[in-house]
Design an enzyme around this catalytic site. Structure first.
Site, PDB file in Angstrom:
ATOM      1  CE  LYS A   1     -11.007  -7.403   2.034  1.00  0.00           C
ATOM      2  NZ  LYS A   1      -9.804  -6.619   1.660  1.00  0.00           N
TER       3      LYS A   1
ATOM      4  CG  HIS B   1      -1.928  -1.034   1.309  1.00  0.00           C
ATOM      5  ND1 HIS B   1      -2.097  -1.809   2.430  1.00  0.00           N
ATOM      6  CD2 HIS B   1      -2.846  -1.459   0.413  1.00  0.00           C
ATOM      7  CE1 HIS B   1      -3.082  -2.670   2.220  1.00  0.00           C
ATOM      8  NE2 HIS B   1      -3.554  -2.477   0.996  1.00  0.00           N
TER       9      HIS B   1
ATOM     10  NE  ARG C   1      -2.786  -8.044  -4.338  1.00  0.00           N
ATOM     11  CZ  ARG C   1      -3.584  -8.523  -3.415  1.00  0.00           C
ATOM     12  NH1 ARG C   1      -3.127  -8.770  -2.216  1.00  0.00           N
ATOM     13  NH2 ARG C   1      -4.843  -8.783  -3.665  1.00  0.00           N
TER      14      ARG C   1
ATOM     15  CB  SER D   1      -4.510  -6.446   4.434  1.00  0.00           C
ATOM     16  OG  SER D   1      -3.985  -5.215   4.024  1.00  0.00           O
TER      17      SER D   1
END
Length: 159
Positions: free
Chosen positions: A41, A17, A90, A128
């Site tokens: 989440k 990040h 990514r 994360s």
């Protein structure tokens, strides 16, 4: 003035990040890091804690602002004057999801563009969720998150 919004849950903020924040801040006049609640989440840190962590990490970056928001990203982009949504990629799987999201946002807000930055290769595996899993088992996460984030995660898991 070119203003971009970099939205995310940042739970926790990782070196990946931060790489996007640093690089994005060099492209635009102002970069707003928008910390959101992802209803899919279960967060480890409160929104306030995540905002504080990112503010601490970006305090020397004069054109970076950190704020919490909820609701549609495009609505918040408009509220903060952003004409660009910045997203990190990514892998190809990220691109498929992010492209669909960018196209949907373009239909909702034709005046806002999405720009993708590919993650530095040394962070291409990093998420994360992975960091949280490693930390939950007492694993070493120093290569994934800044020191202050690592300490907060250790405190959280030791409760």
């Amino acid at each position: 003035m070119k203003i971009a919004l970099y939205p995310g849950s940042f739970d926790p903020v990782t070196f990946g990040h931060l790489d996007i924040i640093v690089r994005g801040s060099k492209i635009v006049d102002k970069l707003v890091v928008g910390v959101l609640t992802n209803s899919a989440k279960s967060p480890l840190f409160s929104m306030e804690e995540r905002v504080r962590m990112i503010k601490d990490l970006t305090k020397d970056m004069e054109n970076v602002e950190v704020a919490a928001f909820d609701g549609l990203t495009v609505d918040y982009a408009r509220r903060c004057g952003a004409t660009i949504i910045l997203r990190g990629l990514r892998a190809v799987t990220d691109f498929e999801y992010e492209l669909q999201l960018a196209q949907t946002n373009k239909v909702i807000a034709a005046d806002i563009d999405t720009i993708f930055l590919t993650t530095n290769l040394k962070y291409s595996y990093l998420s994360s969720s992975t960091v949280k899993e490693i930390a939950s088992f007492g694993g070493d996460i120093h290569a994934f998150v800044p020191e202050n984030v690592m300490e907060k995660m250790k405190d959280r898991w030791n409760r």
